[in-house]
Motif scaffolding. Structure first.
Motif, PDB file in Angstrom:
ATOM      1  N   ASP A 148       0.630  -1.204  -0.003  1.00 26.65           N
ATOM      2  CA  ASP A 148       0.143   0.058   0.081  1.00 26.65           C
ATOM      3  C   ASP A 148       0.766   1.441   0.062  1.00 26.65           C
ATOM      4  O   ASP A 148       2.041   1.225   0.587  1.00 26.65           O
ATOM      5  CB  ASP A 148      -0.705   0.204   1.257  1.00 26.65           C
ATOM      6  CG  ASP A 148      -2.186  -0.639   1.073  1.00 26.65           C
ATOM      7  OD1 ASP A 148      -2.400  -1.229   0.047  1.00 26.65           O
ATOM      8  OD2 ASP A 148      -3.079  -0.607   1.810  1.00 26.65           O
TER       9      ASP A 148
ATOM     10  N   SER B 265       0.390   4.272   2.059  1.00 22.87           N
ATOM     11  CA  SER B 265      -0.743   4.946   3.079  1.00 22.87           C
ATOM     12  C   SER B 265       0.066   6.554   3.565  1.00 22.87           C
ATOM     13  O   SER B 265       1.192   6.786   3.080  1.00 22.87           O
ATOM     14  CB  SER B 265      -0.171   4.240   4.497  1.00 22.87           C
ATOM     15  OG  SER B 265      -0.864   2.960   4.322  1.00 22.87           O
ATOM     16  N   VAL B 266      -0.843   7.180   3.817  1.00 20.86           N
ATOM     17  CA  VAL B 266      -0.596   8.508   3.970  1.00 20.86           C
ATOM     18  C   VAL B 266      -0.932   9.049   5.095  1.00 20.86           C
ATOM     19  O   VAL B 266      -1.952   8.593   5.963  1.00 20.86           O
ATOM     20  CB  VAL B 266      -1.637   9.752   3.007  1.00 20.86           C
ATOM     21  CG1 VAL B 266      -0.973  11.059   3.256  1.00 20.86           C
ATOM     22  CG2 VAL B 266      -1.052   9.120   1.627  1.00 20.86           C
TER      23      VAL B 266
ATOM     24  N   LYS C  89       4.738   2.507  -6.895  1.00 16.20           N
ATOM     25  CA  LYS C  89       3.649   1.550  -6.282  1.00 16.20           C
ATOM     26  C   LYS C  89       3.506   0.500  -6.893  1.00 16.20           C
ATOM     27  O   LYS C  89       2.927  -0.624  -6.379  1.00 16.20           O
ATOM     28  CB  LYS C  89       2.314   2.347  -6.311  1.00 16.20           C
ATOM     29  CG  LYS C  89       2.131   3.550  -5.219  1.00 16.20           C
ATOM     30  CD  LYS C  89       0.993   4.311  -5.332  1.00 16.20           C
ATOM     31  CE  LYS C  89      -0.541   3.279  -5.279  1.00 16.20           C
ATOM     32  NZ  LYS C  89      -1.856   4.082  -5.255  1.00 16.20           N
TER      33      LYS C  89
ATOM     34  N   ALA D 182      -1.774  14.179  -1.655  1.00 15.50           N
ATOM     35  CA  ALA D 182      -2.007  12.758  -0.847  1.00 15.50           C
ATOM     36  C   ALA D 182      -3.337  11.985  -1.616  1.00 15.50           C
ATOM     37  O   ALA D 182      -3.122  10.714  -1.722  1.00 15.50           O
ATOM     38  CB  ALA D 182      -2.502  13.289   0.528  1.00 15.50           C
ATOM     39  N   ARG D 183      -4.627  12.688  -2.055  1.00 15.60           N
ATOM     40  CA  ARG D 183      -5.287  11.886  -2.505  1.00 15.60           C
ATOM     41  C   ARG D 183      -5.365  11.184  -3.767  1.00 15.60           C
ATOM     42  O   ARG D 183      -5.908  10.162  -4.073  1.00 15.60           O
ATOM     43  CB  ARG D 183      -6.908  12.628  -2.380  1.00 15.60           C
ATOM     44  CG  ARG D 183      -6.900  13.805  -3.216  1.00 15.60           C
ATOM     45  CD  ARG D 183      -7.840  13.438  -4.651  1.00 15.60           C
ATOM     46  NE  ARG D 183      -7.670  14.685  -5.476  1.00 15.60           N
ATOM     47  CZ  ARG D 183      -8.185  14.379  -6.789  1.00 15.60           C
ATOM     48  NH1 ARG D 183      -8.746  13.424  -7.016  1.00 15.60           N
ATOM     49  NH2 ARG D 183      -7.846  15.497  -7.731  1.00 15.60           N
TER      50      ARG D 183
ATOM     51  N   GLY E 274      -2.780   8.160  -2.376  1.00 11.27           N
ATOM     52  CA  GLY E 274      -2.999   7.219  -1.091  1.00 11.27           C
ATOM     53  C   GLY E 274      -4.034   5.897  -1.391  1.00 11.27           C
ATOM     54  O   GLY E 274      -4.871   6.320  -2.165  1.00 11.27           O
ATOM     55  N   ASP E 275      -3.756   5.035  -0.888  1.00  4.37           N
ATOM     56  CA  ASP E 275      -4.652   3.835  -0.757  1.00  4.37           C
ATOM     57  C   ASP E 275      -5.299   3.908   0.677  1.00  4.37           C
ATOM     58  O   ASP E 275      -6.627   3.602   0.674  1.00  4.37           O
ATOM     59  CB  ASP E 275      -3.811   2.466  -0.811  1.00  4.37           C
ATOM     60  CG  ASP E 275      -3.181   2.290  -2.396  1.00  4.37           C
ATOM     61  OD1 ASP E 275      -4.009   2.287  -3.258  1.00  4.37           O
ATOM     62  OD2 ASP E 275      -2.099   1.832  -2.226  1.00  4.37           O
ATOM     63  N   ARG E 276      -4.528   4.118   1.603  1.00  8.10           N
ATOM     64  CA  ARG E 276      -5.041   4.231   2.900  1.00  8.10           C
ATOM     65  C   ARG E 276      -4.685   5.531   3.710  1.00  8.10           C
ATOM     66  O   ARG E 276      -3.472   6.098   3.009  1.00  8.10           O
ATOM     67  CB  ARG E 276      -4.629   2.990   3.728  1.00  8.10           C
ATOM     68  CG  ARG E 276      -4.849   1.891   3.485  1.00  8.10           C
ATOM     69  CD  ARG E 276      -6.357   1.328   3.699  1.00  8.10           C
ATOM     70  NE  ARG E 276      -6.842   1.334   4.907  1.00  8.10           N
ATOM     71  CZ  ARG E 276      -7.990   1.022   5.130  1.00  8.10           C
ATOM     72  NH1 ARG E 276      -9.062   0.810   4.278  1.00  8.10           N
ATOM     73  NH2 ARG E 276      -8.104   0.969   6.626  1.00  8.10           N
ATOM     74  N   VAL E 277      -5.128   6.068   4.411  1.00 13.18           N
ATOM     75  CA  VAL E 277      -4.936   7.254   5.024  1.00 13.18           C
ATOM     76  C   VAL E 277      -5.098   7.245   6.826  1.00 13.18           C
ATOM     77  O   VAL E 277      -5.957   6.664   7.076  1.00 13.18           O
ATOM     78  CB  VAL E 277      -5.905   8.476   4.709  1.00 13.18           C
ATOM     79  CG1 VAL E 277      -7.377   8.014   4.831  1.00 13.18           C
ATOM     80  CG2 VAL E 277      -5.380   9.933   5.197  1.00 13.18           C
TER      81      VAL E 277
ATOM     82  N   MET F 145      -8.302   6.185   1.526  1.00 14.11           N
ATOM     83  CA  MET F 145      -8.190   7.501   0.910  1.00 14.11           C
ATOM     84  C   MET F 145      -9.456   7.809   0.318  1.00 14.11           C
ATOM     85  O   MET F 145      -9.935   9.127   0.426  1.00 14.11           O
ATOM     86  CB  MET F 145      -7.288   7.602  -0.026  1.00 14.11           C
ATOM     87  CG  MET F 145      -6.921   9.025  -0.250  1.00 14.11           C
ATOM     88  SD  MET F 145      -6.658  10.409   0.971  1.00 14.11           S
ATOM     89  CE  MET F 145      -5.048  10.099   1.324  1.00 14.11           C
TER      90      MET F 145
END
Length: 245
Positions: free
Chosen positions: A32, A34-35, A186, A202-203, A206-209, A223
């Motif tokens: 992933d 992730s942010v 990625k 970021a958006r 990102g996959d997850r935040v 995200m």
């Protein structure tokens, strides 16, 4: 579900007399991007530095690939395949771009010791690295220095890349180049944890935040969910994506 590549459980960190992290719980899944988002002073940089062993957690546990690394030294953590790009970028201004890259490649004494195929791949991500190969790193623009900092961190394959504010102060064209580079990263086996304040940047990646406030994780999720919910953005970050496009 498989175990996360990186896990923080109840992590507390002090810097001198200041209690910065107040029980951080964070998981980063293999593969992933992730942010970590949050206002200034929320504890984002301290989280990265604690993962990297630059600051020691006083309580709680940091685990990587199921092994606790909380008490490991920074060189030991790096040897496990974790690289860190600080906000300050950490390049050697008096050395050339080439010399910076040689220093980042473990065991390399000259440019020819760096894996040629990987170096060409990096040149494709960041053409400025090839263009200014013999130039002193201190003469590069801010965006070119950021490219060099990221290039140094991936000169060898890494399992986890920690990057602090990669878009900070960059011109829009350089930001787009950085987005394209991270998208390509990625597609490799590299898992990435970014600290960012630029929500639009970021958006896109990102996959997850996870959102930090007051030294704690106050929200974690996809995200896509955060990007689609302006009310959630406003509540967590005091902003809306629509106002930052």
């Amino acid at each position: 579900m498989s175990a996360p590549l990186l896990r923080l459980e109840g992590v507390h960190t002090y810097i001198g007399a200041y209690h910065i992290l107040h029980g951080v719980d964070l998981e980063v899944a293999q593969g992933d991007l992730s942010v970590l988002l949050g206002r200034n002073g929320a504890g984002k940089t301290t989280t990265l530095r604690t993962i990297m062993g630059l600051w020691q957690a006083s309580q709680g546990k940091v685990s990587f690939q199921g092994e606790e690394i909380s008490a490991r030294s920074t060189p030991e953590i790096a040897q496990r395949g974790i690289a860190y790009v600080p906000e300050s970028m950490g390049i050697f201004s008096d050395l050339s771009v080439r010399e910076n890259m040689i220093l980042a490649a473990r065991g390399a004494r000259r440019a020819e010791d760096i894996d040629a195929k990987r170096l060409e791949w990096i040149f494709g991500l960041f053409p400025a690295i090839k263009k200014f190969w013999q130039h002193p790193a201190g003469l590069l623009s801010g965006g070119q220095k950021q490219m060099l900092a990221v290039a140094r961190s991936i000169v060898e394959p890494r399992k986890l890349l920690l990057v602090d504010e990669p878009s900070k102060g960059l011109a829009p064209a350089i930001v787009q180049n950085m987005i394209a580079a991270f998208r390509e990263l990625k597609q490799t086996d590299t898992t990435i944890l970014l600290v960012e304040q630029n929500f639009n940047f970021a958006r896109q990646l990102g996959d997850r935040v996870a959102v930090m406030d007051g030294g704690r994780i106050v929200h974690a999720g996809s995200m896509a969910e955060l990007a689609d919910d302006e009310g959630l953005q406003q509540r967590l970050l005091g902003l809306s994506l629509a106002a930052h496009q």
